[in-house]
Motif scaffolding. Structure first.
Motif, PDB file in Angstrom:
ATOM      1  N   PHE A 394      17.419  30.493 -28.148  1.00 60.73           N
ATOM      2  CA  PHE A 394      17.473  31.084 -26.818  1.00 60.73           C
ATOM      3  C   PHE A 394      17.517  30.027 -25.720  1.00 60.73           C
ATOM      4  O   PHE A 394      17.957  30.296 -24.605  1.00 60.73           O
ATOM      5  CB  PHE A 394      16.261  31.995 -26.588  1.00 60.73           C
ATOM      6  CG  PHE A 394      16.436  33.376 -27.131  1.00 60.73           C
ATOM      7  CD1 PHE A 394      17.136  34.339 -26.420  1.00 60.73           C
ATOM      8  CD2 PHE A 394      15.919  33.722 -28.364  1.00 60.73           C
ATOM      9  CE1 PHE A 394      17.307  35.619 -26.924  1.00 60.73           C
ATOM     10  CE2 PHE A 394      16.078  34.994 -28.875  1.00 60.73           C
ATOM     11  CZ  PHE A 394      16.772  35.949 -28.153  1.00 60.73           C
ATOM     12  N   ILE A 395      17.043  28.831 -26.015  1.00 58.93           N
ATOM     13  CA  ILE A 395      17.048  27.758 -25.026  1.00 58.93           C
ATOM     14  C   ILE A 395      18.305  26.903 -25.146  1.00 58.93           C
ATOM     15  O   ILE A 395      18.894  26.508 -24.147  1.00 58.93           O
ATOM     16  CB  ILE A 395      15.795  26.872 -25.187  1.00 58.93           C
ATOM     17  CG1 ILE A 395      14.527  27.734 -25.236  1.00 58.93           C
ATOM     18  CG2 ILE A 395      15.708  25.846 -24.072  1.00 58.93           C
ATOM     19  CD1 ILE A 395      14.321  28.612 -24.028  1.00 58.93           C
ATOM     20  N   ALA A 396      18.719  26.626 -26.367  1.00 62.35           N
ATOM     21  CA  ALA A 396      19.798  25.664 -26.578  1.00 62.35           C
ATOM     22  C   ALA A 396      21.199  26.282 -26.590  1.00 62.35           C
ATOM     23  O   ALA A 396      22.158  25.636 -26.190  1.00 62.35           O
ATOM     24  CB  ALA A 396      19.566  24.919 -27.902  1.00 62.35           C
ATOM     25  N   LEU A 397      21.335  27.538 -27.053  1.00 63.55           N
ATOM     26  CA  LEU A 397      22.669  28.092 -27.266  1.00 63.55           C
ATOM     27  C   LEU A 397      23.293  28.849 -26.087  1.00 63.55           C
ATOM     28  O   LEU A 397      24.522  28.959 -26.037  1.00 63.55           O
ATOM     29  CB  LEU A 397      22.673  29.009 -28.498  1.00 63.55           C
ATOM     30  CG  LEU A 397      22.739  28.286 -29.849  1.00 63.55           C
ATOM     31  CD1 LEU A 397      22.697  29.288 -30.993  1.00 63.55           C
ATOM     32  CD2 LEU A 397      23.988  27.418 -29.945  1.00 63.55           C
ATOM     33  N   PRO A 398      22.534  29.425 -25.146  1.00 64.07           N
ATOM     34  CA  PRO A 398      23.207  30.133 -24.052  1.00 64.07           C
ATOM     35  C   PRO A 398      24.235  29.289 -23.303  1.00 64.07           C
ATOM     36  O   PRO A 398      25.305  29.789 -22.954  1.00 64.07           O
ATOM     37  CB  PRO A 398      22.042  30.537 -23.133  1.00 64.07           C
ATOM     38  CG  PRO A 398      20.907  30.737 -24.068  1.00 64.07           C
ATOM     39  CD  PRO A 398      21.073  29.663 -25.097  1.00 64.07           C
ATOM     40  N   THR A 399      23.944  28.019 -23.072  1.00 67.51           N
ATOM     41  CA  THR A 399      24.911  27.166 -22.386  1.00 67.51           C
ATOM     42  C   THR A 399      26.193  27.045 -23.189  1.00 67.51           C
ATOM     43  O   THR A 399      27.302  27.124 -22.641  1.00 67.51           O
ATOM     44  CB  THR A 399      24.317  25.766 -22.157  1.00 67.51           C
ATOM     45  OG1 THR A 399      23.132  25.891 -21.362  1.00 67.51           O
ATOM     46  CG2 THR A 399      25.312  24.874 -21.438  1.00 67.51           C
TER      47      THR A 399
END
Length: 483
Positions: A394-399
């Motif tokens: 949820f922190i690393a992949l949205p970008t």
């Protein structure tokens, strides 16, 4: 990325949108453009001989100068010292943005303890305390609404310097806080907005240095948030009994000052669009996949924050852990998430980000619901490790997902900023909403932990379902395909 009219631009592979903006998808994504060869054959401009324009030497130069800092420049290098130095710089931005957000669970536990700066003990409710962390998270994500378009305009260095000042100054003011409103202003608003000035530009800058390795680069940078989530809680807990609350918070501020010197000095914007964009990209609202992904992540973030804020306090409140061990639950969760923000991102370069995000959201939902039956320390630690690993997506992949879903890379900064600003609203629901449920009388007259874990788990499961719908809509329903 430089902009010019189609008649002036003759570089093969350059595409234009309806506004006349140049967008070379092969250099932005690392995927060869199928229209490149056909455009070279069909375009009368490209086929015209050099003698067709006898006064060409009198015309202005077409396109940006090679390697110009404000032009489209060469394709992303996908490696090299300069590119990996940017990853190291963004690592320390994550360290002092999401790393601080991941630390708030330790502050939540401290603020609810008898030794809290809020006296008398219990004078500030769990829900009100969670507003400090929720507003901090909201400001980090809302800041992208401003910093994203400013990044597109070339103000990267100014944003990083301003953000670094806000994070350090906010902690110095927090060290002097004695009242609830003082902590809310310093930790929630000042530190949060300072971090918000850095976060979106930090993640956006990597796409100009990496294309085929963007998942790995973003994952390594995002590991900084996990590292910060390990270092800062331990520093706070180990020092608070020795030097007191004030100096413990000041030490955190000095660590932030030293580590933020790296992006202040070395982070560099490789290119920027020639056309100035509006702060709000209105075309995003008619982009169905973009909107569905943002809503799915919004729902997931609501559930995510119930676990991040309350897992440590759960052990202390139920007697499953002693006070000392309760403070170490947050570092354990964040240590596990360090691997959850690198390995899945590395794998996403091969199988696609959505194929990683969907199972990650579903597993996090199941683990949150599993907290309903947790009774002992061993089970809490096991869930902290597993949730830390899988929640890293949820922190690393949205970008990475926003990069995949944004065809016109000149709009990337604005779209990432808009998306994260909307996700910031989820933090205002997850933390305080979970706290409001928690304050209701549960079984046995204690806190309503069953209701809160159910709330968070259902939100995370719904997020996984929405991501699955988006994958089928955008990429198809075949399981064995990159998406």
């Amino acid at each position: 990325m430089a902009s010019s009219t189609f008649a002036e631009r003759t570089t093969p592979g350059a595409l234009t949108d309806t506004e006349g903006n140049i967008s070379d998808q092969s250099t932005a994504t690392g995927i060869p453009s199928p229209s490149r060869a056909s455009s070279e054959k069909a375009s009368p401009i490209a086929a015209a001989p050099a003698t067709a324009a006898p006064d060409a030497e009198k015309q202005p130069s077409t396109g940006p100068p090679p390697g110009g800092p404000w032009g489209a420049g060469p394709p992303p290098p996908n490696g090299g010292f300069s590119a990996w130095l940017q990853v190291a710089s963004v690592f320390f931005i994550f360290f002092n943005t999401w790393g601080l957000l991941n630390t708030f669970g330790i502050f939540q536990t401290y603020y609810e303890s008898p030794d809290s700066i809020f006296q008398p003990p219990g004078s500030v409710s769990s829900s009100n305390i969670s507003w400090i962390g929720s507003i901090q998270s909201f400001m980090v994500l809302l800041g992208g609404l401003i910093s994203g378009p400013l990044y597109d305009r070339g103000y990267l260095k100014q944003l990083i310097c301003l953000g670094a000042f806000g994070v350090v100054f906010g902690h110095m003011m927090l060290s002097l806080a004695k009242e609830y409103y003082q902590a809310l202003l310093a930790q929630g608003f000042v530190v949060g907005l300072g971090a918000g000035m850095m976060f979106t530009p930090g993640v956006a800058v990597l796409q100009s240095y990496f294309s085929t390795k963007i998942g790995l680069a973003t994952g390594l940078a995002a590991a900084g948030s996990s590292f910060g989530g390990v270092v800062y809680p331990i520093v706070f807990y180990r020092l608070i009994d020795r030097i007191g609350y004030g100096w413990s918070v000041r030490v955190i501020g000095f660590i932030a000052l030293g580590t933020l010197a790296v992006p202040v000095v070395f982070l560099k914007q490789r290119s920027k669009p020639g056309r100035v964009r509006a702060f709000v990209d209105m075309t995003a609202f008619s982009d169905g996949p973009y909107m569905l992904f943002t809503f799915g992540a919004f729902v997931g973030f609501i559930g995510l924050y119930t676990m991040l804020f309350y897992l440590s306090f759960f052990g202390l409140d139920t007697g499953a852990t002693d006070p000392a061990m309760a403070f170490y639950i947050v570092p354990i969760l964040n240590a596990a998430s360090m691997f959850g923000r690198t390995l899945p991102n590395w794998l996403s370069d091969r199988v696609g980000p959505f194929n990683i995000l969907i199972p990650g959201a579903l597993v996090c939902g199941g683990l949150t619901l599993g907290m309903i039956g947790v009774k002992g320390l061993g089970a809490i630690i096991a869930i902290a490790i597993l949730f830390g690993f899988f929640s890293g997506v949820f922190i690393a992949l949205p970008t990475v997902c926003y990069i995949v879903l944004t065809k016109d890379k000149s709009r990337l900064g604005s779209r990432i900023g808009m998306g994260y600003a909307f996700l910031g609203l989820a933090t205002l629901i997850g933390g305080p909403g979970g706290g409001a449920i928690l304050q209701q009388t549960g079984s046995g007259g204690g806190h309503n932990w069953t209701g809160m874990w159910t709330f968070g788990g259902v939100m995370l499961l719904a997020s996984g379902v929405l991501f699955a719908v988006l994958r089928g809509w955008r990429f198809g329903v075949r399981l064995m395909m990159k998406a």
